[in-house]
Design a protein around this motif. Structure first.
Motif, PDB file in Angstrom:
ATOM      1  N   HIS A  59       0.835  -1.203   0.000  1.00 44.12           N
ATOM      2  CA  HIS A  59       0.000   0.000   0.000  1.00 44.12           C
ATOM      3  C   HIS A  59       0.869   1.251   0.000  1.00 44.12           C
ATOM      4  O   HIS A  59       1.770   1.370   0.833  1.00 44.12           O
ATOM      5  CB  HIS A  59      -0.869   0.048   1.262  1.00 44.12           C
ATOM      6  CG  HIS A  59      -1.899  -1.017   1.341  1.00 44.12           C
ATOM      7  ND1 HIS A  59      -1.610  -2.359   1.288  1.00 44.12           N
ATOM      8  CD2 HIS A  59      -3.244  -0.932   1.502  1.00 44.12           C
ATOM      9  CE1 HIS A  59      -2.729  -3.063   1.405  1.00 44.12           C
ATOM     10  NE2 HIS A  59      -3.735  -2.221   1.525  1.00 44.12           N
ATOM     11  N   ILE A  60       0.558   2.175  -0.901  1.00 42.79           N
ATOM     12  CA  ILE A  60       1.139   3.513  -0.853  1.00 42.79           C
ATOM     13  C   ILE A  60      -0.018   4.486  -0.721  1.00 42.79           C
ATOM     14  O   ILE A  60      -0.921   4.517  -1.569  1.00 42.79           O
ATOM     15  CB  ILE A  60       1.969   3.847  -2.106  1.00 42.79           C
ATOM     16  CG1 ILE A  60       3.112   2.846  -2.278  1.00 42.79           C
ATOM     17  CG2 ILE A  60       2.516   5.277  -2.002  1.00 42.79           C
ATOM     18  CD1 ILE A  60       3.961   3.078  -3.514  1.00 42.79           C
ATOM     19  N   ILE A  61      -0.002   5.253   0.348  1.00 43.70           N
ATOM     20  CA  ILE A  61      -1.074   6.205   0.648  1.00 43.70           C
ATOM     21  C   ILE A  61      -0.557   7.614   0.381  1.00 43.70           C
ATOM     22  O   ILE A  61       0.489   8.001   0.902  1.00 43.70           O
ATOM     23  CB  ILE A  61      -1.523   6.083   2.116  1.00 43.70           C
ATOM     24  CG1 ILE A  61      -1.926   4.637   2.425  1.00 43.70           C
ATOM     25  CG2 ILE A  61      -2.655   7.068   2.414  1.00 43.70           C
ATOM     26  CD1 ILE A  61      -2.033   4.340   3.913  1.00 43.70           C
ATOM     27  N   ILE A  62      -1.293   8.365  -0.425  1.00 43.78           N
ATOM     28  CA  ILE A  62      -0.939   9.756  -0.713  1.00 43.78           C
ATOM     29  C   ILE A  62      -1.738  10.655   0.223  1.00 43.78           C
ATOM     30  O   ILE A  62      -2.965  10.548   0.297  1.00 43.78           O
ATOM     31  CB  ILE A  62      -1.244  10.119  -2.178  1.00 43.78           C
ATOM     32  CG1 ILE A  62      -0.468   9.199  -3.124  1.00 43.78           C
ATOM     33  CG2 ILE A  62      -0.902  11.587  -2.444  1.00 43.78           C
ATOM     34  CD1 ILE A  62      -0.849   9.354  -4.584  1.00 43.78           C
ATOM     35  N   THR A  63      -1.025  11.514   0.941  1.00 43.97           N
ATOM     36  CA  THR A  63      -1.674  12.435   1.870  1.00 43.97           C
ATOM     37  C   THR A  63      -0.892  13.739   1.948  1.00 43.97           C
ATOM     38  O   THR A  63       0.325  13.755   1.726  1.00 43.97           O
ATOM     39  CB  THR A  63      -1.806  11.816   3.275  1.00 43.97           C
ATOM     40  OG1 THR A  63      -2.431  12.762   4.156  1.00 43.97           O
ATOM     41  CG2 THR A  63      -0.445  11.427   3.855  1.00 43.97           C
ATOM     42  N   ALA A 116       3.263   8.758   0.847  1.00 43.59           N
ATOM     43  CA  ALA A 116       3.776   9.724  -0.123  1.00 43.59           C
ATOM     44  C   ALA A 116       2.959  11.002   0.001  1.00 43.59           C
ATOM     45  O   ALA A 116       1.823  10.986   0.486  1.00 43.59           O
ATOM     46  CB  ALA A 116       3.684   9.162  -1.534  1.00 43.59           C
ATOM     47  N   HIS A 117       3.548  12.098  -0.458  1.00 42.73           N
ATOM     48  CA  HIS A 117       2.860  13.386  -0.369  1.00 42.73           C
ATOM     49  C   HIS A 117       2.474  13.936  -1.735  1.00 42.73           C
ATOM     50  O   HIS A 117       1.970  15.057  -1.841  1.00 42.73           O
ATOM     51  CB  HIS A 117       3.714  14.371   0.431  1.00 42.73           C
ATOM     52  CG  HIS A 117       3.998  13.862   1.818  1.00 42.73           C
ATOM     53  ND1 HIS A 117       3.020  13.757   2.798  1.00 42.73           N
ATOM     54  CD2 HIS A 117       5.117  13.356   2.370  1.00 42.73           C
ATOM     55  CE1 HIS A 117       3.539  13.235   3.889  1.00 42.73           C
ATOM     56  NE2 HIS A 117       4.820  12.981   3.668  1.00 42.73           N
ATOM     57  N   SER A 118       2.690  13.114  -2.785  1.00 40.86           N
ATOM     58  CA  SER A 118       2.250  13.471  -4.136  1.00 40.86           C
ATOM     59  C   SER A 118       2.186  12.192  -4.964  1.00 40.86           C
ATOM     60  O   SER A 118       2.797  11.174  -4.588  1.00 40.86           O
ATOM     61  CB  SER A 118       3.223  14.453  -4.788  1.00 40.86           C
ATOM     62  OG  SER A 118       4.463  13.817  -5.052  1.00 40.86           O
ATOM     63  N   LEU A 119       1.486  12.267  -6.059  1.00 45.65           N
ATOM     64  CA  LEU A 119       1.406  11.116  -6.954  1.00 45.65           C
ATOM     65  C   LEU A 119       2.784  10.776  -7.503  1.00 45.65           C
ATOM     66  O   LEU A 119       3.171   9.608  -7.563  1.00 45.65           O
ATOM     67  CB  LEU A 119       0.419  11.377  -8.090  1.00 45.65           C
ATOM     68  CG  LEU A 119       0.305  10.268  -9.129  1.00 45.65           C
ATOM     69  CD1 LEU A 119      -0.192   8.966  -8.510  1.00 45.65           C
ATOM     70  CD2 LEU A 119      -0.606  10.699 -10.272  1.00 45.65           C
ATOM     71  N   LEU A 178       4.614   7.158  -7.191  1.00 47.69           N
ATOM     72  CA  LEU A 178       5.038   6.353  -8.339  1.00 47.69           C
ATOM     73  C   LEU A 178       6.542   6.093  -8.310  1.00 47.69           C
ATOM     74  O   LEU A 178       6.996   5.028  -8.746  1.00 47.69           O
ATOM     75  CB  LEU A 178       4.612   7.016  -9.645  1.00 47.69           C
ATOM     76  CG  LEU A 178       3.102   7.051  -9.892  1.00 47.69           C
ATOM     77  CD1 LEU A 178       2.779   7.840 -11.158  1.00 47.69           C
ATOM     78  CD2 LEU A 178       2.511   5.657  -9.949  1.00 47.69           C
ATOM     79  N   ALA A 179       7.308   7.034  -7.788  1.00 44.55           N
ATOM     80  CA  ALA A 179       8.762   6.842  -7.679  1.00 44.55           C
ATOM     81  C   ALA A 179       9.106   5.725  -6.698  1.00 44.55           C
ATOM     82  O   ALA A 179      10.179   5.121  -6.796  1.00 44.55           O
ATOM     83  CB  ALA A 179       9.434   8.147  -7.258  1.00 44.55           C
ATOM     84  N   MET A 180       8.208   5.407  -5.761  1.00 47.51           N
ATOM     85  CA  MET A 180       8.425   4.328  -4.792  1.00 47.51           C
ATOM     86  C   MET A 180       8.159   2.943  -5.391  1.00 47.51           C
ATOM     87  O   MET A 180       8.529   1.935  -4.802  1.00 47.51           O
ATOM     88  CB  MET A 180       7.504   4.512  -3.583  1.00 47.51           C
ATOM     89  CG  MET A 180       7.767   5.724  -2.765  1.00 47.51           C
ATOM     90  SD  MET A 180       6.480   5.830  -1.481  1.00 47.51           S
ATOM     91  CE  MET A 180       7.083   7.213  -0.537  1.00 47.51           C
ATOM     92  N   CYS A 181       7.526   2.895  -6.535  1.00 45.12           N
ATOM     93  CA  CYS A 181       7.097   1.628  -7.135  1.00 45.12           C
ATOM     94  C   CYS A 181       8.174   1.049  -8.049  1.00 45.12           C
ATOM     95  O   CYS A 181       8.926   1.796  -8.668  1.00 45.12           O
ATOM     96  CB  CYS A 181       5.819   1.847  -7.951  1.00 45.12           C
ATOM     97  SG  CYS A 181       4.439   2.462  -6.982  1.00 45.12           S
ATOM     98  N   LYS A 217      -7.825  11.365 -11.436  1.00 47.34           N
ATOM     99  CA  LYS A 217      -7.702  12.512 -12.347  1.00 47.34           C
ATOM    100  C   LYS A 217      -6.225  12.852 -12.566  1.00 47.34           C
ATOM    101  O   LYS A 217      -5.793  13.063 -13.705  1.00 47.34           O
ATOM    102  CB  LYS A 217      -8.460  13.706 -11.757  1.00 47.34           C
ATOM    103  CG  LYS A 217      -8.512  14.918 -12.641  1.00 47.34           C
ATOM    104  CD  LYS A 217      -9.353  15.995 -11.978  1.00 47.34           C
ATOM    105  CE  LYS A 217      -9.260  17.297 -12.732  1.00 47.34           C
ATOM    106  NZ  LYS A 217      -9.962  18.383 -12.034  1.00 47.34           N
ATOM    107  N   GLN A 218      -5.451  12.888 -11.486  1.00 46.38           N
ATOM    108  CA  GLN A 218      -4.024  13.197 -11.595  1.00 46.38           C
ATOM    109  C   GLN A 218      -3.270  12.098 -12.348  1.00 46.38           C
ATOM    110  O   GLN A 218      -2.336  12.375 -13.095  1.00 46.38           O
ATOM    111  CB  GLN A 218      -3.400  13.350 -10.210  1.00 46.38           C
ATOM    112  CG  GLN A 218      -3.832  14.574  -9.444  1.00 46.38           C
ATOM    113  CD  GLN A 218      -3.238  14.588  -8.038  1.00 46.38           C
ATOM    114  OE1 GLN A 218      -2.163  14.060  -7.801  1.00 46.38           O
ATOM    115  NE2 GLN A 218      -3.959  15.193  -7.107  1.00 46.38           N
TER     116      GLN A 218
END
Length: 160
Positions: free
Chosen positions: A59-63, A76-79, A83-86, A102-103
């Motif tokens: 799981h990667i959670i963006i907040t 993560a703090h941005s999309l 994605l860089a973590m994947c 959307k992003q």
């Protein structure tokens, strides 16, 4: 490869008040089959709407919350940070919500969509799929039955 995976109604509805608007067991089964063993990227509200952490997925959670921590999840703090973590050579699934879809649309290579054939009142919507940018490569229709209150269609789109 970045894949958006979602269920959206004929009017592109995803949900209302952070809840799904339908219960389609075969859609849940397809979601599990597709995403198991992969990285899944989601917004914090989507993570909060899950009954529990989904097994056999990273799981990667963006907040935007700088001090947000969840056991056994990446934050993560941005999309782009997510994605860089994947892993670069594996399929990564974007699982919501509306703003993250959307992003991510411009970064996506594929869309796995369950189209629910009904019009719903909603406050979250899947983005429009532009036919000049996306090709429908798979479609499988299912009629409503005793476990599925609505007709639905599994669709796969690939970026042109």
């Amino acid at each position: 490869m970045v894949t958006l995976i979602a269920a959206a109604s004929d009017n592109h509805a995803l949900g209302k008040q952070n809840q799904l608007l339908w219960h389609l067991p075969d859609d849940f089964k397809r979601f599990k089959e597709k995403t198991s063993g992969h990285f899944i990227v989601m917004g914090r509200k989507t993570f909060d709407s899950l009954p529990k952490r989904l097994p056999n997925r990273t799981h990667i959670i963006i907040t935007r919350q700088k001090d947000y921590v969840v056991a056994d999840c990446l934050i993560a703090h941005s999309l782009s940070e997510a994605l860089a973590m994947c892993p670069k050579n594996e399929e990564v699934y974007i699982i919501g919500g509306a703003e993250i879809y959307k992003q991510a649309l411009e970064n996506a290579d594929k869309i796995e969509l369950t189209r629910v054939h009904h019009i719903f009142d909603a406050d979250a919507f899947f983005p429009e799929i532009n036919p000049s940018e996306w090709e429908l490569v798979f479609e499988e229709r299912h009629d409503r039955d005793d476990k599925h209150l609505f007709d639905y269609t599994f669709q796969t789109f690939k970026k042109i």
